[in-house]
Design a protein around this motif. Structure first.
Motif, PDB file in Angstrom:
ATOM      1  N   VAL A 133       0.862  -1.174   0.000  1.00 12.82           N
ATOM      2  CA  VAL A 133       0.000   0.000   0.000  1.00 12.82           C
ATOM      3  C   VAL A 133       0.899   1.226   0.000  1.00 12.82           C
ATOM      4  CG1 VAL A 133      -1.793   1.288   1.230  1.00 12.82           C
ATOM      5  CG2 VAL A 133      -1.833  -1.221   1.219  1.00 12.82           C
ATOM      6  N   TYR A 134       0.638   2.146  -0.916  1.00 15.70           N
ATOM      7  CA  TYR A 134       1.507   3.302  -1.102  1.00 15.70           C
ATOM      8  C   TYR A 134       0.968   4.519  -0.364  1.00 15.70           C
ATOM      9  CZ  TYR A 134       3.940   0.606  -4.628  1.00 15.70           C
ATOM     10  OH  TYR A 134       4.670  -0.378  -5.269  1.00 15.70           O
ATOM     11  N   ALA A 135       1.890   5.427  -0.027  1.00 25.51           N
ATOM     12  CA  ALA A 135       1.542   6.658   0.675  1.00 25.51           C
ATOM     13  C   ALA A 135       2.435   7.778   0.154  1.00 25.51           C
ATOM     14  CB  ALA A 135       1.730   6.476   2.186  1.00 25.51           C
ATOM     15  N   ARG A 136       2.093   9.002   0.499  1.00 28.33           N
ATOM     16  CA  ARG A 136       2.900  10.152   0.096  1.00 28.33           C
ATOM     17  C   ARG A 136       3.910  10.476   1.188  1.00 28.33           C
ATOM     18  NH1 ARG A 136       1.636  12.781  -4.350  1.00 28.33           N
ATOM     19  NH2 ARG A 136      -0.310  12.265  -5.409  1.00 28.33           N
ATOM     20  N   ALA A 137       5.143  10.738   0.770  1.00 34.94           N
ATOM     21  CA  ALA A 137       6.209  11.104   1.710  1.00 34.94           C
ATOM     22  C   ALA A 137       7.097  12.144   1.043  1.00 34.94           C
ATOM     23  CB  ALA A 137       7.026   9.884   2.106  1.00 34.94           C
ATOM     24  N   ARG A 138       7.617  13.038   1.844  1.00 32.57           N
ATOM     25  CA  ARG A 138       8.513  14.077   1.325  1.00 32.57           C
ATOM     26  C   ARG A 138       9.943  13.553   1.319  1.00 32.57           C
ATOM     27  NH1 ARG A 138       7.967  19.253   0.109  1.00 32.57           N
ATOM     28  NH2 ARG A 138       5.802  19.166   0.810  1.00 32.57           N
ATOM     29  N   ILE A 139      10.569  13.608   0.141  1.00 27.51           N
ATOM     30  CA  ILE A 139      11.974  13.242  -0.005  1.00 27.51           C
ATOM     31  C   ILE A 139      12.699  14.493  -0.475  1.00 27.51           C
ATOM     32  CG2 ILE A 139      13.633  11.696  -1.089  1.00 27.51           C
ATOM     33  CD1 ILE A 139      11.393   9.715  -1.561  1.00 27.51           C
ATOM     34  N   GLY A 140      13.493  15.071   0.387  1.00 25.37           N
ATOM     35  CA  GLY A 140      14.076  16.370   0.083  1.00 25.37           C
ATOM     36  C   GLY A 140      12.991  17.421   0.121  1.00 25.37           C
ATOM     37  N   GLU A 141      12.845  18.166  -0.965  1.00 29.11           N
ATOM     38  CA  GLU A 141      11.838  19.226  -1.028  1.00 29.11           C
ATOM     39  C   GLU A 141      10.595  18.821  -1.815  1.00 29.11           C
ATOM     40  OE1 GLU A 141      12.182  21.980   0.701  1.00 29.11           O
ATOM     41  OE2 GLU A 141      14.087  21.165   1.424  1.00 29.11           O
ATOM     42  N   VAL A 142      10.547  17.568  -2.292  1.00 27.82           N
ATOM     43  CA  VAL A 142       9.460  17.141  -3.169  1.00 27.82           C
ATOM     44  C   VAL A 142       8.716  15.962  -2.534  1.00 27.82           C
ATOM     45  CG1 VAL A 142       8.860  16.351  -5.493  1.00 27.82           C
ATOM     46  CG2 VAL A 142      10.819  17.879  -5.161  1.00 27.82           C
TER      47      VAL A 142
END
Length: 277
Positions: free
Chosen positions: A200-209
């Motif tokens: 199951v996928y989710a949104r995560a911040r990697i750096g500034e994006v």
């Protein structure tokens, strides 16, 4: 009466023909979106909390075996693993955990590459469904054994296996929401009867994006004797991976005590394989 019925049939046929014509276009849009997603996914590291359990038969409760914390680096299209705080990553999780029960190597990001970058999957028509966060599109797929690059092994024997499953995408953005990959028809030559892996996928911040990345994953395996293994993984603390950087999430004392070897599920860049030791 006949004129009205004929008009209804014409309208129904037009709607059906329009839907059929839209099907290849939607599949093409999804595949193109996923190719762009993989192309723009940066090199990153994250923490995996892995809980492993087993049961002797299907109706028995799962009994916990161990709980591990690992670091994974996704770089150059590969997944590398290490214990927290170490300054180098291993090429595969089986190198980190030899003979320590069932592990999955390459599944969290590389299943997507296998499906949408390699022209090996056969996709069914997309179907509209309601997912947890709103409308989504479900896309079933099948990869024949000779094209899957996936094999099941037990001892010295090994046989290619077909993959089936489904992927769910947000109806508006076409971002992947969930991915299920299964072996329903395992070759009789091996001891493993079936496998299922769900991410199951989710949104995560990697750096500034912000990116869509694995949030939780579950790997299940059934042996022909009826026993089952279950791994549950949780992903967090995403960071950009700079190659020479050391990322530490906690003490390096998470290594498990040695246990009798069971099964190893692993992958490589060209495909996927599961093995029993």
């Amino acid at each position: 009466m006949h004129s009205a019925r004929r008009r209804f049939l014409i309208l129904a046929c037009a709607a059906a023909c329009s839907s059929a014509a839209d099907t290849p276009a939607l599949v093409s849009r999804i595949r193109q979106h996923m190719r762009e997603y993989v192309a723009h996914l940066p090199d990153y590291t994250c923490r995996i909390t892995l809980e492993r359990s087993a049961r002797p038969k299907a109706r028995a409760p799962f009994e916990p075996r161990d709980r591990l914390r690992l670091e994974v680096a996704y770089t150059g299209g590969q997944e590398l693993y290490s214990w927290p705080g170490q300054d180098r990553f291993e090429g595969g999780i089986e190198d980190l955990l030899p003979g320590h029960g069932m592990v999955s190597n390459g599944s969290y990001a590389l299943h997507v590459r296998n499906l949408f970058l390699r022209d090996v999957a056969e996709f069914g028509p997309p179907r509209e469904e309601n997912c947890q966060d709103g409308p989504c599109v479900k896309l079933d797929f099948h990869i024949p054994a000779l094209r899957s690059g996936y094999s099941l092994s037990a001892g010295t024997g090994s046989a290619p296996a077909p993959l089936v499953g489904s992927a769910w995408f947000d109806a508006a953005s076409l971002d992947i929401v969930r991915l299920e990959v299964r072996v329903d028809e395992a070759p009789r030559a091996v001891r493993i009867a079936a496998t299922r892996e769900t991410t199951v996928y989710a949104r995560a911040r990697i750096g500034e994006v912000e990116f869509v990345v694995p949030g939780v994953s579950e790997l299940w395996l059934r042996d022909r004797d009826g026993s089952e293994l279950l791994n549950r993984s949780r992903f967090d603390q995403y960071h950009r991976y700079a190659g020479s950087a050391t990322v530490s999430y906690g003490p390096a004392g998470d290594a498990p005590a040695a246990v009798a070897p069971t099964r190893i599920c692993s992958s490589d860049q060209s495909g996927w394989r599961s093995a029993t030791s």
